[in-house]
Design a protein around this motif. Sequence first.
Motif, PDB file in Angstrom:
ATOM      1  N   ALA A  87       0.928   5.183  -6.367  1.00  0.00           N
ATOM      2  CA  ALA A  87       1.799   4.297  -7.143  1.00  0.00           C
ATOM      3  C   ALA A  87       1.193   4.016  -8.512  1.00  0.00           C
ATOM      4  O   ALA A  87       1.881   4.055  -9.529  1.00  0.00           O
ATOM      5  CB  ALA A  87       2.026   2.994  -6.378  1.00  0.00           C
ATOM      6  N   ARG A  88      -0.085   3.747  -8.535  1.00  0.00           N
ATOM      7  CA  ARG A  88      -0.759   3.498  -9.818  1.00  0.00           C
ATOM      8  C   ARG A  88      -0.680   4.710 -10.718  1.00  0.00           C
ATOM      9  O   ARG A  88      -0.365   4.599 -11.902  1.00  0.00           O
ATOM     10  CB  ARG A  88      -2.239   3.154  -9.572  1.00  0.00           C
ATOM     11  CG  ARG A  88      -2.486   1.702  -9.236  1.00  0.00           C
ATOM     12  CD  ARG A  88      -3.968   1.391  -9.287  1.00  0.00           C
ATOM     13  NE  ARG A  88      -4.717   2.108  -8.270  1.00  0.00           N
ATOM     14  CZ  ARG A  88      -4.957   1.637  -7.056  1.00  0.00           C
ATOM     15  NH1 ARG A  88      -4.498   0.451  -6.706  1.00  0.00           N
ATOM     16  NH2 ARG A  88      -5.653   2.353  -6.198  1.00  0.00           N
ATOM     17  N   PHE A  91       2.798   5.097 -12.064  1.00  0.00           N
ATOM     18  CA  PHE A  91       3.088   4.073 -13.070  1.00  0.00           C
ATOM     19  C   PHE A  91       2.413   4.409 -14.399  1.00  0.00           C
ATOM     20  O   PHE A  91       3.024   4.324 -15.455  1.00  0.00           O
ATOM     21  CB  PHE A  91       2.603   2.706 -12.573  1.00  0.00           C
ATOM     22  CG  PHE A  91       2.905   1.563 -13.490  1.00  0.00           C
ATOM     23  CD1 PHE A  91       4.079   0.831 -13.346  1.00  0.00           C
ATOM     24  CD2 PHE A  91       2.024   1.205 -14.503  1.00  0.00           C
ATOM     25  CE1 PHE A  91       4.360  -0.245 -14.195  1.00  0.00           C
ATOM     26  CE2 PHE A  91       2.303   0.146 -15.351  1.00  0.00           C
ATOM     27  CZ  PHE A  91       3.476  -0.575 -15.195  1.00  0.00           C
ATOM     28  N   ASP A  92       1.165   4.802 -14.322  1.00  0.00           N
ATOM     29  CA  ASP A  92       0.414   5.088 -15.538  1.00  0.00           C
ATOM     30  C   ASP A  92       0.950   6.329 -16.235  1.00  0.00           C
ATOM     31  O   ASP A  92       0.939   6.419 -17.458  1.00  0.00           O
ATOM     32  CB  ASP A  92      -1.071   5.261 -15.212  1.00  0.00           C
ATOM     33  CG  ASP A  92      -1.702   3.958 -14.751  1.00  0.00           C
ATOM     34  OD1 ASP A  92      -1.082   2.896 -14.957  1.00  0.00           O
ATOM     35  OD2 ASP A  92      -2.804   3.995 -14.185  1.00  0.00           O
ATOM     36  N   HIS A  97       7.108   0.043 -20.558  1.00  0.00           N
ATOM     37  CA  HIS A  97       7.335  -0.708 -21.785  1.00  0.00           C
ATOM     38  C   HIS A  97       6.133  -0.910 -22.676  1.00  0.00           C
ATOM     39  O   HIS A  97       6.137  -0.394 -23.788  1.00  0.00           O
ATOM     40  CB  HIS A  97       7.991  -2.030 -21.420  1.00  0.00           C
ATOM     41  CG  HIS A  97       8.947  -1.846 -20.302  1.00  0.00           C
ATOM     42  ND1 HIS A  97      10.288  -1.620 -20.491  1.00  0.00           N
ATOM     43  CD2 HIS A  97       8.737  -1.742 -18.976  1.00  0.00           C
ATOM     44  CE1 HIS A  97      10.867  -1.420 -19.316  1.00  0.00           C
ATOM     45  NE2 HIS A  97       9.957  -1.498 -18.374  1.00  0.00           N
ATOM     46  N   PRO A  98       5.136  -1.664 -22.243  1.00  0.00           N
ATOM     47  CA  PRO A  98       4.038  -1.850 -23.184  1.00  0.00           C
ATOM     48  C   PRO A  98       3.357  -0.510 -23.349  1.00  0.00           C
ATOM     49  O   PRO A  98       2.756  -0.003 -22.421  1.00  0.00           O
ATOM     50  CB  PRO A  98       3.116  -2.857 -22.484  1.00  0.00           C
ATOM     51  CG  PRO A  98       3.561  -2.904 -21.063  1.00  0.00           C
ATOM     52  CD  PRO A  98       4.850  -2.200 -20.933  1.00  0.00           C
TER      53      PRO A  98
ATOM     54  N   ARG B  35       3.744  -7.055 -13.820  1.00  0.00           N
ATOM     55  CA  ARG B  35       3.407  -5.687 -14.194  1.00  0.00           C
ATOM     56  C   ARG B  35       2.378  -5.098 -13.242  1.00  0.00           C
ATOM     57  O   ARG B  35       2.478  -3.945 -12.826  1.00  0.00           O
ATOM     58  CB  ARG B  35       2.833  -5.648 -15.612  1.00  0.00           C
ATOM     59  CG  ARG B  35       3.820  -5.839 -16.714  1.00  0.00           C
ATOM     60  CD  ARG B  35       4.681  -4.591 -16.927  1.00  0.00           C
ATOM     61  NE  ARG B  35       5.468  -4.750 -18.144  1.00  0.00           N
ATOM     62  CZ  ARG B  35       6.570  -5.482 -18.221  1.00  0.00           C
ATOM     63  NH1 ARG B  35       7.043  -6.088 -17.136  1.00  0.00           N
ATOM     64  NH2 ARG B  35       7.212  -5.603 -19.352  1.00  0.00           N
ATOM     65  N   GLU B  38       3.990  -4.299  -9.988  1.00  0.00           N
ATOM     66  CA  GLU B  38       4.843  -3.122 -10.151  1.00  0.00           C
ATOM     67  C   GLU B  38       3.980  -1.862 -10.161  1.00  0.00           C
ATOM     68  O   GLU B  38       4.311  -0.859  -9.541  1.00  0.00           O
ATOM     69  CB  GLU B  38       5.642  -3.233 -11.454  1.00  0.00           C
ATOM     70  CG  GLU B  38       6.647  -2.100 -11.632  1.00  0.00           C
ATOM     71  CD  GLU B  38       7.221  -2.067 -13.047  1.00  0.00           C
ATOM     72  OE1 GLU B  38       6.787  -2.896 -13.874  1.00  0.00           O
ATOM     73  OE2 GLU B  38       8.073  -1.211 -13.322  1.00  0.00           O
ATOM     74  N   ARG B  39       2.874  -1.974 -10.841  1.00  0.00           N
ATOM     75  CA  ARG B  39       1.970  -0.831 -10.923  1.00  0.00           C
ATOM     76  C   ARG B  39       1.438  -0.415  -9.557  1.00  0.00           C
ATOM     77  O   ARG B  39       1.295   0.769  -9.260  1.00  0.00           O
ATOM     78  CB  ARG B  39       0.804  -1.170 -11.857  1.00  0.00           C
ATOM     79  CG  ARG B  39      -0.094   0.005 -12.156  1.00  0.00           C
ATOM     80  CD  ARG B  39      -1.092  -0.302 -13.261  1.00  0.00           C
ATOM     81  NE  ARG B  39      -2.440  -0.351 -12.771  1.00  0.00           N
ATOM     82  CZ  ARG B  39      -3.341   0.625 -12.900  1.00  0.00           C
ATOM     83  NH1 ARG B  39      -3.030   1.732 -13.535  1.00  0.00           N
ATOM     84  NH2 ARG B  39      -4.545   0.497 -12.418  1.00  0.00           N
ATOM     85  N   GLU B  40       1.176  -1.388  -8.721  1.00  0.00           N
ATOM     86  CA  GLU B  40       0.680  -1.096  -7.375  1.00  0.00           C
ATOM     87  C   GLU B  40       1.795  -0.610  -6.456  1.00  0.00           C
ATOM     88  O   GLU B  40       1.544  -0.313  -5.287  1.00  0.00           O
ATOM     89  CB  GLU B  40       0.058  -2.340  -6.742  1.00  0.00           C
ATOM     90  CG  GLU B  40      -1.052  -2.976  -7.543  1.00  0.00           C
ATOM     91  CD  GLU B  40      -2.272  -2.098  -7.634  1.00  0.00           C
ATOM     92  OE1 GLU B  40      -2.682  -1.551  -6.610  1.00  0.00           O
ATOM     93  OE2 GLU B  40      -2.803  -1.933  -8.760  1.00  0.00           O
ATOM     94  N   GLY B  41       3.020  -0.603  -6.974  1.00  0.00           N
ATOM     95  CA  GLY B  41       4.128  -0.158  -6.141  1.00  0.00           C
ATOM     96  C   GLY B  41       4.599  -1.212  -5.167  1.00  0.00           C
ATOM     97  O   GLY B  41       5.244  -0.911  -4.167  1.00  0.00           O
ATOM     98  N   ARG B  45      11.089  -3.248 -10.808  1.00  0.00           N
ATOM     99  CA  ARG B  45      11.610  -3.995 -11.934  1.00  0.00           C
ATOM    100  C   ARG B  45      12.861  -3.280 -12.404  1.00  0.00           C
ATOM    101  O   ARG B  45      12.802  -2.116 -12.817  1.00  0.00           O
ATOM    102  CB  ARG B  45      10.563  -4.038 -13.041  1.00  0.00           C
ATOM    103  CG  ARG B  45      11.018  -4.700 -14.317  1.00  0.00           C
ATOM    104  CD  ARG B  45       9.845  -4.755 -15.292  1.00  0.00           C
ATOM    105  NE  ARG B  45      10.190  -5.455 -16.515  1.00  0.00           N
ATOM    106  CZ  ARG B  45      10.712  -4.854 -17.580  1.00  0.00           C
ATOM    107  NH1 ARG B  45      10.958  -3.560 -17.568  1.00  0.00           N
ATOM    108  NH2 ARG B  45      11.002  -5.561 -18.655  1.00  0.00           N
ATOM    109  N   LEU B  62       6.550  -1.441   0.730  1.00  0.00           N
ATOM    110  CA  LEU B  62       5.110  -1.693   0.696  1.00  0.00           C
ATOM    111  C   LEU B  62       4.837  -3.154   0.369  1.00  0.00           C
ATOM    112  O   LEU B  62       3.996  -3.818   0.988  1.00  0.00           O
ATOM    113  CB  LEU B  62       4.479  -0.789  -0.368  1.00  0.00           C
ATOM    114  CG  LEU B  62       3.046  -0.309  -0.166  1.00  0.00           C
ATOM    115  CD1 LEU B  62       2.898   0.431   1.146  1.00  0.00           C
ATOM    116  CD2 LEU B  62       2.622   0.588  -1.318  1.00  0.00           C
TER     117      LEU B  62
END
Lengths: 103, 103
Positions: A87-88, A91-92, A97-98, B35, B38-41, B45, B62
């Motif tokens: 997941a990380r 996401f990365d 957005h940012p 954020r 969200e990054r960790e899943g 969002r 999860l």
Amino acid sequence: MLTLVALADGRAMRFNELRRRLEGVTQKMLTQTLRALEREGLLTRTVYPTVPPRVEYRLTALGEEIAELVLRIAEWSASRTEQLRAARANFDRRAPHPRPLSA
Amino acid sequence: MLTLVALADGRAMRFNELRRRLEGVTQKMLTQTLRALEREGLLTRTVYPTVPPRVEYRLTALGEEIAELVLRIAEWSASRTEQLRAARANFDRRAPHPRPLSA
DNA sequence: CAGAATCCTCACCGATACTG
DNA sequence: CAGTATCGGTGAGGATTCTG
């Protein structure tokens, strides 16, 4: 958190023994954490007036209750490391957005 | 932590709705926490391109798993507030080794 | 062995201002 | 509404030294 897990088996542990098990923790932080947990009534600190000193930490009944709950989270996250890692990475990669720090 | 709990009922929630429920959290910290989750899943969002914008946060499968575990800890501590308070009071009264700030 | 004391850094977070 | 950007202080925590 992890200090509770380290004591979750109900054994009494000495200071440096804990410190070794929680590799990476500094003496200051471990002391501080143990004091906080003692203050909350989650563990007892027993000093044996020998020389050299020996100090044992052991969970109280209250401490064992929450240690079990915390342990479950630790186990859960251990069982999901791969999904979390994926997941990380995802996401990365999609970098929302940012704007990332990609120069 | 508490952000997960706030979403633990499985409902989708909007930003300011969450912010109200988690009273005291600053906008910056909430954004940052969301954020991270969200990054960790752990949550999704969803942005609806309306005006004004509407953004919904909802736990993933999860996220619901861990939210339940976290919720248990929240419930446990709520059920033990009195014992915890008493332990703190007792500890502070007997004020152990590191001398308190009593002048 | 099991800490306490001191010093010092930097990153966490609040406050504020701005925007699509 | 749901953020982003920037600034500034403050305190958490690392490193080191000392002790009963």
